[in-house]
Design a protein around this motif. Structure first.
Motif, short mmCIF file in Angstrom:
data_model
loop_
_atom_site.label_atom_id
_atom_site.label_comp_id
_atom_site.label_asym_id
_atom_site.label_seq_id
_atom_site.Cartn_x
_atom_site.Cartn_y
_atom_site.Cartn_z
N THR A 2 0.83 -1.20 0.00
CA THR A 2 0.00 0.00 0.00
C THR A 2 0.87 1.25 0.00
N ARG A 3 0.58 2.15 -0.92
CA ARG A 3 1.36 3.38 -1.06
C ARG A 3 0.71 4.52 -0.28
N MET A 4 1.51 5.19 0.54
CA MET A 4 1.04 6.32 1.33
C MET A 4 1.83 7.57 0.97
N LEU A 30 5.15 1.75 10.42
CA LEU A 30 4.27 1.43 9.30
C LEU A 30 5.05 0.72 8.18
N TRP A 35 4.07 -0.97 4.60
CA TRP A 35 3.63 0.23 3.90
C TRP A 35 4.78 0.85 3.11
N ASP A 36 4.44 1.42 1.95
CA ASP A 36 5.39 2.13 1.10
C ASP A 36 5.08 3.62 1.24
N VAL A 37 5.90 4.34 2.03
CA VAL A 37 5.59 5.71 2.42
C VAL A 37 6.55 6.70 1.75
N CYS A 59 11.68 5.03 4.24
CA CYS A 59 10.74 6.05 3.76
C CYS A 59 11.44 6.93 2.73
N GLY A 349 -2.94 0.73 10.86
CA GLY A 349 -3.14 -0.17 9.73
C GLY A 349 -4.54 -0.77 9.71
#
Length: 366
Positions: A2-4, A30, A35-37, A59, A349
């Motif tokens: 999931t991209r944030m 995260l 997660w891909d932040v 990140c 999440g």
């Protein structure tokens, strides 16, 4: 994965940016959850000249120029994200950025307003019926806050937020941990905080006045903005203290003082990052009194609570090194058991997954 896209004040600099360790701990956790932040931050307030960390492996960091063009370019990158977060207190055209990001986010994206100073924001909204945030709130799927408990949740719901959930500060044990004492930070009582209009009077009451009343004791003041303040002779001012020195700053003195800002003290349930940083380093923490402290640390055994400057004097006068160590160890153990950023990341999440599912369900029905 999931991209944030996360729009905030700064991840790489804590200079005039008290939220830095909150962002770092939460986003690192995260990332560990998959997660891909990407963190988007403007080059303003001289923060980039005072970086205290390089862009981390967990990140991506996009530092954009503090111009209208830079803002528009950064906002356009929201279109590629599954979750879009806009934080408060960014420091450059906050209202324009919030609107631009909302306009460019993908229609299927989950959009979050993340308020790191909710009591103060709500006070502004109540005083300004035409505040731009009032207009934008219905476009966010949820509001997450740095703290504030039920009063903040009620306040945001009254302002039209679909959902409001406090995500409290926490301990990042990879960053904040006990270290050997450092002679630079020897003191009986230390306080670390920037000079801010809504906290200065409390700093005088809880820190400077007790120092003046205890000339035989040594006091240490860290943070920006205090250079032109008349200080008692036994108070040593350090100026800005980078995050690389926070563990030593917290682990060395006999005790460390936390002083909330006016709005957070009034609302309660808003433990500052300093609480978790100090306790994580094994410090004996003295905090000003605010409702909800026992949700995080037990008064008397894991934290000492002062109602005013007189209490600070009394607590410090009766504190031994052995008892200080005992309180610091107990506080660290409590936070490790239930208040780390890993705990917070799992909470976030689960919340975001629920919001995404709810949004997809609504789209199917429509």
């Amino acid at each position: 994965m999931t991209r944030m896209a996360f729009y905030g004040s700064s991840l790489v600099s804590s200079y005039w940016n008290g939220a830095a360790t909150y962002y770092r701990g939460l986003i690192r956790a995260l990332a560990a959850e998959g997660w891909d932040v990407t963190f988007h931050e403007p080059d303003v307030w001289d923060r980039q000249a005072h970086r205290d960390m390089d862009p981390p492996p967990w990140c991506r960091v996009n530092v954009y120029p503090g111009t209208s063009e830079g803002l528009e370019c950064a906002a356009s990158r929201a279109a590629a994200a599954d979750v879009v977060v806009v934080a408060s207190g960014i420091g450059h055209e906050d209202d324009a950025l919030r609107r631009a990001v909302l306009d460019r986010a993908h229609p299927a994206a989950t959009c979050i307003w993340w308020d790191v100073d909710a009591p103060a924001t709500l006070a502004e909204l109540r005083a300004q019926p035409l505040h731009p945030l009032r207009r934008d709130l219905p476009r966010f799927d949820a509001v997450l806050t740095y703290g504030g408990g039920d009063p903040v949740v009620r306040g945001y719901r009254e302002m039209g937020a679909a959902l409001c959930v406090p995500i409290y500060n926490a301990l990042d044990p990879e960053t904040h941990f006990p270290v050997d004492p450092d002679p630079r930070f020897e003191a009986d009582l230390a306080f670390l905080g920037n000079r801010l209009p809504d906290r200065e009077a409390r700093v005088r009451s809880y820190f400077l006045d007790p120092a003046a009343a205890m000339p035989e004791r040594c006091f240490l003041l860290g943070g920006s903005g205090w250079a032109d303040v008349a200080l008692p002779a036994n108070v040593r001012a350090l100026g800005h203290v980078g995050t690389g020195d926070h563990n030593a700053f917290n682990a060395t003195p006999l005790a460390v003082l936390n002083i909330a800002r006016d709005s957070m003290a009034e609302v309660g349930f808003s433990p500052a990052t300093r609480v978790f940083e100090a306790a994580g380093a094994g410090a004996c923490l003295i905090t000003d009194a605010w409702e909800g402290i026992d949700r995080f640390l037990a008064p008397g055994s894991e934290v000492l609570v002062a109602r005013d400057g007189r209490d600070v004097i009394e607590l410090l006068s009766g504190l031994t090194r052995d008892r200080a160590r005992q309180i610091g160890r107990a506080a660290r153990a409590r936070l490790l058991a239930g208040h780390t950023y890993a705990h917070r990341a799992r909470e976030v999440g689960a919340l975001l997954a629920g919001l995404r599912d709810h949004k997809r369900h609504k789209e199917v029905l429509s």
